[in-house]
Motif scaffolding. Structure first.
Motif, PDB file in Angstrom:
ATOM      1  N   GLY A 151       0.814  -1.204   0.000  1.00  0.00           N
ATOM      2  CA  GLY A 151       0.000   0.000   0.000  1.00  0.00           C
ATOM      3  C   GLY A 151       0.848   1.254   0.000  1.00  0.00           C
ATOM      4  O   GLY A 151       0.570   2.218  -0.728  1.00  0.00           O
ATOM      5  N   ARG A 155       1.003   4.107  -3.049  1.00  0.00           N
ATOM      6  CA  ARG A 155       0.813   5.525  -2.731  1.00  0.00           C
ATOM      7  C   ARG A 155       2.003   6.348  -3.217  1.00  0.00           C
ATOM      8  O   ARG A 155       1.827   7.403  -3.836  1.00  0.00           O
ATOM      9  CB  ARG A 155       0.644   5.684  -1.224  1.00  0.00           C
ATOM     10  N   TYR A 162      -7.590   3.177  -5.409  1.00  0.00           N
ATOM     11  CA  TYR A 162      -7.413   1.722  -5.367  1.00  0.00           C
ATOM     12  C   TYR A 162      -8.780   1.067  -5.290  1.00  0.00           C
ATOM     13  O   TYR A 162      -9.622   1.426  -4.459  1.00  0.00           O
ATOM     14  CB  TYR A 162      -6.571   1.294  -4.165  1.00  0.00           C
ATOM     15  N   HIS A 164     -11.008  -2.305  -4.657  1.00  0.00           N
ATOM     16  CA  HIS A 164     -11.079  -3.645  -4.064  1.00  0.00           C
ATOM     17  C   HIS A 164     -12.527  -3.863  -3.669  1.00  0.00           C
ATOM     18  O   HIS A 164     -13.025  -3.259  -2.706  1.00  0.00           O
ATOM     19  CB  HIS A 164     -10.152  -3.737  -2.857  1.00  0.00           C
ATOM     20  N   THR A 188      -8.135  -4.498   3.711  1.00  0.00           N
ATOM     21  CA  THR A 188      -7.397  -3.846   2.624  1.00  0.00           C
ATOM     22  C   THR A 188      -7.983  -2.475   2.329  1.00  0.00           C
ATOM     23  O   THR A 188      -7.252  -1.500   2.110  1.00  0.00           O
ATOM     24  CB  THR A 188      -7.404  -4.729   1.356  1.00  0.00           C
ATOM     25  N   VAL A 192      -6.091   1.114   2.402  1.00  0.00           N
ATOM     26  CA  VAL A 192      -6.072   2.057   1.274  1.00  0.00           C
ATOM     27  C   VAL A 192      -6.394   3.460   1.763  1.00  0.00           C
ATOM     28  O   VAL A 192      -5.720   4.438   1.401  1.00  0.00           O
ATOM     29  CB  VAL A 192      -7.064   1.606   0.186  1.00  0.00           C
ATOM     30  N   VAL A 199     -10.677   5.502  -2.178  1.00  0.00           N
ATOM     31  CA  VAL A 199     -11.199   4.149  -2.000  1.00  0.00           C
ATOM     32  C   VAL A 199     -12.298   3.889  -3.030  1.00  0.00           C
ATOM     33  O   VAL A 199     -13.299   4.605  -3.087  1.00  0.00           O
ATOM     34  CB  VAL A 199     -11.754   3.954  -0.581  1.00  0.00           C
TER      35      VAL A 199
END
Length: 329
Positions: A151, A155, A162, A164, A188, A192, A199
């Motif tokens: 992560g 970044r 990101y 997910h 996760t 993020v 997100v």
């Protein structure tokens, strides 16, 4: 009554519907779906504005995934037509350039993995640098479950967002995936956000879940408060455990779009996979004036989408401007 409540609560006070209220919208009779879409559109216009965010996606690693997501033809556990391939960096840059040419502001690099290994991270590092050096577009990634170190690296590479997906409600997740948990995905997503990336977290409608579980998923999104929610509708893939499931009926899909907008009044709500199968051209129009304010243009990971020009023409016809890159930086 629920639409009257939503008009005051969501439109005027900017408070999204809770789980029980979202369920009421999902249970609206067919003759009230247009009313729900109209209200959802008002909410979108007031709290998000008329702009539409356009995104393209490409797979840097397709197929051969060790996970058993029952909807996915990229799982190595199922006998599907998809074979494992990797995309080279020049092809990745060209895909980003073609995406940018549509006016898109977002380009997402996707990999079919549980989580990235060293080889994949090396490829992503090279790919992100090549794209940012050559194409004026934001870069997003969707690489599965992340470690803290991964992560931090994403970044530091300048990854904008990101993705997910939670995929489905927590109570239904074990019927969809058994090789990892809902909690691992949630962790996760928290990582993020901690890393300062936007997100992106979506789901797939039509995987055998109940209406109650669709409302549960909307409430879980609201608790997460993601920047973006891609809304997918199951396109049953040959060889997967969900191959025999029926596509979501169009009215149910439209009810879901309205309900999720009313539960998530300020979120980027994106048309994603399965919309062509479930809604067709007319349904796509209804969705765009029913709460949707972002689209993936072109093809998806293993299924075909509409041509980018069709989507852009629809946006122009609806007087919905494509969001400019400068406004996302």
């Amino acid at each position: 009554m629920i639409l009257d409540i939503a008009r005051e609560q969501v439109l005027e006070r900017r408070i999204g519907l809770d789980e029980a209220q979202t369920l009421e919208v999902l249970r609206l009779p067919d003759e009230r779906v247009d009313d729900a879409l109209e209200l959802a559109h008002e909410v979108r216009m007031r709290h998000c504005g008329p702009e539409v965010e356009v995104e393209g996606i490409v797979s840097i690693k397709t197929g051969g995934c060790p996970e058993d997501c029952h909807f996915c033809s990229q799982s190595g556990r199922f006998e599907t037509p998809v074979r494992a391939v990797r995309l080279d960096i020049p092809s990745l840059v060209e895909a980003a350039r073609e995406t940018a040419a549509t006016g898109a502001t977002e380009f997402c690099i996707v990999a079919a993995v549980r989580g990235p290994d060293k080889r994949l991270m090396d490829q992503v590092r090279e790919g992100v640098k090549a794209i940012t050096d050559n194409v004026d577009i934001n870069v997003a990634c969707s690489l599965g479950i992340l470690t803290r170190e991964q992560g931090e690296e994403l970044r530091d590479l300048g990854v904008h967002r990101y993705n997910h997906n939670l995929e489905t409600a927590r109570s239904h997740f074990g019927n969809v995936v058994t090789t990892h948990t809902w909690e691992e995905r949630w962790e996760t997503l928290q990582l993020v956000r901690e890393m300062g990336m936007e997100v992106c977290c979506g789901g797939i409608i039509g995987m055998g879940e109940s209406l109650e579980q669709r409302a549960e998923l909307a409430a879980q999104f609201a608790a997460l408060n993601p920047d973006e929610v891609p809304l997918n509708f199951l396109d049953p893939r040959p060889g997967t455990p969900f191959a025999s499931l029926e596509p979501v009926p169009a009215l149910d899909a439209l009810r879901t779009i309205a309900a999720f907008r009313l539960a998530l009044p300020r979120t980027i709500l994106r048309f994603a996979g399965g919309r062509e199968l479930t809604l067709g051209d007319l349904g796509a129009r209804q969705g765009m004036v029913g709460g949707i304010n972002a689209v993936i243009v072109g093809n998806y990971l293993t299924t075909l989408g509409r041509s980018p020009q069709e989507d852009l023409d629809l946006l122009a016809e609806l007087s919905m401007p494509v969001k400019e890159l400068s406004k996302t930086l």
